[in-house]
Design a protein around this motif. Structure first.
Motif, mmCIF file in Angstrom:
data_model
loop_
_atom_site.group_PDB
_atom_site.id
_atom_site.type_symbol
_atom_site.label_atom_id
_atom_site.label_comp_id
_atom_site.label_asym_id
_atom_site.label_seq_id
_atom_site.Cartn_x
_atom_site.Cartn_y
_atom_site.Cartn_z
ATOM 1 N N ILE A 1 31.606 72.936 56.467
ATOM 2 C CA ILE A 1 32.352 72.689 57.701
ATOM 3 C C ILE A 1 31.505 72.960 58.946
ATOM 4 C CG2 ILE A 1 33.351 74.967 58.033
ATOM 5 C CD1 ILE A 1 36.072 73.476 58.339
ATOM 6 N N VAL B 1 35.075 72.031 63.949
ATOM 7 C CA VAL B 1 36.333 72.301 63.250
ATOM 8 C C VAL B 1 36.740 73.757 63.455
ATOM 9 C CG1 VAL B 1 37.483 72.300 61.002
ATOM 10 C CG2 VAL B 1 35.875 70.476 61.581
ATOM 11 N N TYR C 1 42.852 68.632 57.407
ATOM 12 C CA TYR C 1 42.927 67.238 57.863
ATOM 13 C C TYR C 1 44.077 67.057 58.849
ATOM 14 C CZ TYR C 1 44.345 62.387 57.949
ATOM 15 O OH TYR C 1 44.754 61.153 58.380
ATOM 16 N N ASN D 1 33.024 64.791 66.862
ATOM 17 C CA ASN D 1 32.908 65.327 65.503
ATOM 18 C C ASN D 1 34.275 65.392 64.824
ATOM 19 O OD1 ASN D 1 30.163 65.673 65.881
ATOM 20 N ND2 ASN D 1 30.327 67.848 66.352
ATOM 21 N N MET E 1 35.397 63.437 61.457
ATOM 22 C CA MET E 1 35.906 64.181 60.306
ATOM 23 C C MET E 1 37.282 63.651 59.893
ATOM 24 S SD MET E 1 35.013 66.718 58.304
ATOM 25 C CE MET E 1 33.840 67.674 59.214
ATOM 26 N N ASN F 1 26.407 66.569 59.671
ATOM 27 C CA ASN F 1 27.509 67.324 59.069
ATOM 28 C C ASN F 1 28.208 66.506 57.992
ATOM 29 O OD1 ASN F 1 27.292 69.708 60.639
ATOM 30 N ND2 ASN F 1 28.268 68.656 62.341
ATOM 31 N N LEU F 2 28.517 65.245 58.318
ATOM 32 C CA LEU F 2 29.181 64.389 57.341
ATOM 33 C C LEU F 2 28.265 64.081 56.164
ATOM 34 C CD1 LEU F 2 31.207 61.832 59.505
ATOM 35 C CD2 LEU F 2 32.048 63.800 58.234
#
Length: 190
Positions: free
Chosen positions: A26, A30, A77, A125, A129, A175-176
């Protein structure tokens, strides 16, 4: 065969394990959203002030802020999906409430690190996500039947999931990319 080839794992459980592994990667955006939500939801006065900021920014979204439950990835989510609608209200909050910024800078997250103040790319971001996790969220809803077999009905989507993960590994967003690599490794295991 001794039952070795007859065991079929629950696809919803497999998806949960895959995404949980991915969320270990993560990113800070986030964490900042989670801390911001936590701060606002800690008191009725803050929630009221947040609603005022929503009205002043002409935000018409009727969803309410929700905190993610660390053991349930789908709640992360849903938290991010909701939070993205309130970007302007959070920006307003950080502008007018010094306590908000202090909280983000000083209060430890669930992993013990500090979230720090929002930076310009945080909301980009979050949107990335949300877009990525939506595929898993939708598939989880489809395969979560408890009184009927679902694998045959969703085999194509499950196969496409591998392709989606493969594409995300090629993504420019580091990150992804890292998250997708971790998830694909776990996906291949099952």
């Amino acid at each position: 065969m001794e039952g070795q080839h007859l065991h079929v794992r629950c696809m919803a459980h497999i998806l949960n394990l895959i995404v949980q592994d991915g969320l270990k990667e993560i990113d800070k955006s986030v964490k900042r959203v989670r801390q911001a939500m936590k701060y606002v939801k800690q008191s009725a006065a803050r929630v009221k002030k947040f609603k005022e900021y929503c009205e002043s920014q002409l935000i018409t979204c009727k969803k309410s802020l929700c905190l993610a439950v660390p053991t349930r990835w789908n709640s992360t989510y849903l938290m991010l999906e909701t939070a993205q609608h309130f970007e302007l209200a959070f920006e307003r909050y950080s502008f007018y409430d010094n306590g908000f910024l202090d909280y983000l800078r000083t209060s430890p997250c669930e992993v013990g690190t500090k979230a720090d103040a929002f930076v310009s790319e945080d909301w980009e971001n979050v949107r990335a996500m949300v877009k990525f996790l939506k595929t898993f969220y939708d598939l989880t809803l489809k395969v979560s039947g408890s009184k009927y077999v679902t694998t045959n009905a969703h085999f194509v989507e499950i196969a496409e999931l591998d392709l989606i993960l493969k594409e995300m590994i090629e993504n420019e967003d580091s990150n992804l990319k890292k998250m997708a690599a971790t998830m694909r490794e776990k996906f291949r295991k099952y």
